[in-house]
Design a protein around this motif. Structure first.
Motif, PDB file in Angstrom:
ATOM      1  N   MET A 239       1.217   7.738 -14.521  1.00 50.15           N
ATOM      2  CA  MET A 239       1.686   7.262 -13.222  1.00 50.15           C
ATOM      3  C   MET A 239       0.574   6.514 -12.510  1.00 50.15           C
ATOM      4  O   MET A 239      -0.569   6.953 -12.520  1.00 50.15           O
ATOM      5  CB  MET A 239       2.095   8.435 -12.326  1.00 50.15           C
ATOM      6  CG  MET A 239       3.308   9.193 -12.801  1.00 50.15           C
ATOM      7  SD  MET A 239       3.689  10.490 -11.612  1.00 50.15           S
ATOM      8  CE  MET A 239       5.155  11.152 -12.368  1.00 50.15           C
ATOM      9  N   ARG A 240       0.899   5.413 -11.870  1.00 48.89           N
ATOM     10  CA  ARG A 240      -0.079   4.744 -11.031  1.00 48.89           C
ATOM     11  C   ARG A 240      -0.129   5.455  -9.696  1.00 48.89           C
ATOM     12  O   ARG A 240       0.878   5.680  -9.048  1.00 48.89           O
ATOM     13  CB  ARG A 240       0.290   3.285 -10.805  1.00 48.89           C
ATOM     14  CG  ARG A 240      -0.716   2.565  -9.889  1.00 48.89           C
ATOM     15  CD  ARG A 240      -0.219   1.201  -9.450  1.00 48.89           C
ATOM     16  NE  ARG A 240      -0.040   0.323 -10.576  1.00 48.89           N
ATOM     17  CZ  ARG A 240       0.728  -0.762 -10.550  1.00 48.89           C
ATOM     18  NH1 ARG A 240       1.405  -1.057  -9.453  1.00 48.89           N
ATOM     19  NH2 ARG A 240       0.846  -1.538 -11.610  1.00 48.89           N
ATOM     20  N   ILE A 241      -1.310   5.826  -9.267  1.00 47.17           N
ATOM     21  CA  ILE A 241      -1.480   6.419  -7.956  1.00 47.17           C
ATOM     22  C   ILE A 241      -1.799   5.329  -6.944  1.00 47.17           C
ATOM     23  O   ILE A 241      -1.350   5.342  -5.823  1.00 47.17           O
ATOM     24  CB  ILE A 241      -2.608   7.481  -7.979  1.00 47.17           C
ATOM     25  CG1 ILE A 241      -2.189   8.634  -8.891  1.00 47.17           C
ATOM     26  CG2 ILE A 241      -2.913   7.987  -6.590  1.00 47.17           C
ATOM     27  CD1 ILE A 241      -3.262   9.657  -9.079  1.00 47.17           C
ATOM     28  N   SER A 242      -2.604   4.350  -7.351  1.00 46.36           N
ATOM     29  CA  SER A 242      -2.962   3.277  -6.442  1.00 46.36           C
ATOM     30  C   SER A 242      -3.362   2.056  -7.229  1.00 46.36           C
ATOM     31  O   SER A 242      -3.670   2.122  -8.411  1.00 46.36           O
ATOM     32  CB  SER A 242      -4.127   3.715  -5.539  1.00 46.36           C
ATOM     33  OG  SER A 242      -5.244   4.058  -6.323  1.00 46.36           O
ATOM     34  N   GLY A 243      -3.343   0.909  -6.563  1.00 43.02           N
ATOM     35  CA  GLY A 243      -3.763  -0.324  -7.201  1.00 43.02           C
ATOM     36  C   GLY A 243      -2.595  -1.219  -7.528  1.00 43.02           C
ATOM     37  O   GLY A 243      -1.442  -0.818  -7.500  1.00 43.02           O
ATOM     38  N   GLY A 244      -2.878  -2.465  -7.900  1.00 41.20           N
ATOM     39  CA  GLY A 244      -1.816  -3.419  -8.092  1.00 41.20           C
ATOM     40  C   GLY A 244      -1.572  -3.832  -9.510  1.00 41.20           C
ATOM     41  O   GLY A 244      -0.647  -4.584  -9.794  1.00 41.20           O
TER      42      GLY A 244
ATOM     43  N   ILE B 271      -8.885   5.267  -3.334  1.00 40.74           N
ATOM     44  CA  ILE B 271      -9.253   6.683  -3.271  1.00 40.74           C
ATOM     45  C   ILE B 271      -8.425   7.404  -2.217  1.00 40.74           C
ATOM     46  O   ILE B 271      -7.988   8.533  -2.425  1.00 40.74           O
ATOM     47  CB  ILE B 271     -10.757   6.847  -2.999  1.00 40.74           C
ATOM     48  CG1 ILE B 271     -11.567   6.363  -4.212  1.00 40.74           C
ATOM     49  CG2 ILE B 271     -11.095   8.305  -2.702  1.00 40.74           C
ATOM     50  CD1 ILE B 271     -13.052   6.339  -3.984  1.00 40.74           C
ATOM     51  N   ARG B 272      -8.172   6.751  -1.092  1.00 43.17           N
ATOM     52  CA  ARG B 272      -7.366   7.370  -0.044  1.00 43.17           C
ATOM     53  C   ARG B 272      -5.982   7.752  -0.576  1.00 43.17           C
ATOM     54  O   ARG B 272      -5.474   8.843  -0.321  1.00 43.17           O
ATOM     55  CB  ARG B 272      -7.201   6.417   1.140  1.00 43.17           C
ATOM     56  CG  ARG B 272      -8.398   6.346   2.054  1.00 43.17           C
ATOM     57  CD  ARG B 272      -8.089   5.528   3.290  1.00 43.17           C
ATOM     58  NE  ARG B 272      -9.244   5.427   4.158  1.00 43.17           N
ATOM     59  CZ  ARG B 272      -9.613   6.339   5.039  1.00 43.17           C
ATOM     60  NH1 ARG B 272      -8.882   7.448   5.167  1.00 43.17           N
ATOM     61  NH2 ARG B 272     -10.674   6.184   5.792  1.00 43.17           N
ATOM     62  N   THR B 273      -5.387   6.842  -1.330  1.00 42.62           N
ATOM     63  CA  THR B 273      -4.062   7.114  -1.877  1.00 42.62           C
ATOM     64  C   THR B 273      -4.128   8.230  -2.915  1.00 42.62           C
ATOM     65  O   THR B 273      -3.249   9.092  -2.975  1.00 42.62           O
ATOM     66  CB  THR B 273      -3.475   5.838  -2.503  1.00 42.62           C
ATOM     67  OG1 THR B 273      -3.488   4.799  -1.524  1.00 42.62           O
ATOM     68  CG2 THR B 273      -2.053   6.064  -2.972  1.00 42.62           C
ATOM     69  N   ALA B 274      -5.175   8.227  -3.742  1.00 42.03           N
ATOM     70  CA  ALA B 274      -5.332   9.274  -4.747  1.00 42.03           C
ATOM     71  C   ALA B 274      -5.506  10.645  -4.088  1.00 42.03           C
ATOM     72  O   ALA B 274      -4.954  11.642  -4.553  1.00 42.03           O
ATOM     73  CB  ALA B 274      -6.531   8.962  -5.641  1.00 42.03           C
TER      74      ALA B 274
END
Length: 211
Positions: free
Chosen positions: A1-6, A118-121
């Motif tokens: 799963m992608r936690i953050s990023g594009g 990192i905030r999203t993670a």
């Protein structure tokens, strides 16, 4: 799963890594402070953890400076879920899970992962149950943070050919547990200072009840 990023490792932005691969989980990757930690369904919530740890103890176990701890708390990156600082003389109190997250944030920053990702993670980690964290591996190619829960998913990312950095959350968990077992903790209900406590006991009790 992608936690953050594009983007995704080893492929065009947005392309899936396979039906059973580590699909990136989109989060709210904004500069705003994350929400307060949410209760874990079925685990009794954060209040069920019996021990809290003051700032210097959390720093020692996570391998960070007090300046980093203070800055992350004031900017909402990693806030103490047991007791925030209300004013002069008030001591922040961090849970065991908080300290694990602090150590993970430190590792991500050391490898150049953006603060936005990192905030999203961090928010994603806060929302997961104890057993989820224990078997989770977080991986990043610098632009994206992924959650992997199986060796196959880790292998799928590594096949992309790009440089990948991984954090086995279960290993970090045990490292923090070992460090805190030699430091001072504080009972949340009584304020009693405990030396040589074992923060993993709460997880062990949950395991035993599940057997």
């Amino acid at each position: 799963m992608r936690i953050s990023g594009g983007g995704t490792a080893g492929g065009a932005p947005g392309r899936s890594l396979g039906e059973n691969g580590p699909h990136p989980l989109h989060g709210s990757a904004t500069g705003s402070a994350p929400q307060r930690p949410t209760a874990v369904p079925g685990d009794g919530g954060a209040a069920s953890e019996q021990m809290g740890y003051r700032g210097p103890t959390a720093c020692a176990a996570a391998g960070i400076t007090y300046r980093q701890l203070d800055y992350w708390a004031r900017t909402g990156l990693v806030e103490p879920s047991v007791r925030p600082a209300y004013g002069s003389g008030t001591q922040r109190l961090y849970s065991f899970r908080d300290v694990v997250v602090l150590k993970i944030v430190k590792r991500f920053l050391d490898t150049g992962v953006s603060l936005q990702n990192i905030r999203t993670a961090v928010q994603h980690l806060r929302e997961r149950g104890f057993r989820d964290l224990e078997r989770m591996t977080l991986m990043s190619d610098g632009a994206t943070v992924y959650e992997c829960t199986s060796p196959d998913e880790v292998h799928a990312l590594l096949q992309g050919g790009q440089g990948i950095f991984g954090i086995a959350v279960g290993v970090v968990w045990r490292d923090v547990e070992n460090a805190l077992s030699q430091l001072h903790g504080e009972r949340i209900d009584t304020g009693e200072t405990i030396v040589g406590n074992h923060p993993g006991d709460e997880l062990a009790r949950r395991r035993n009840r599940a057997v």
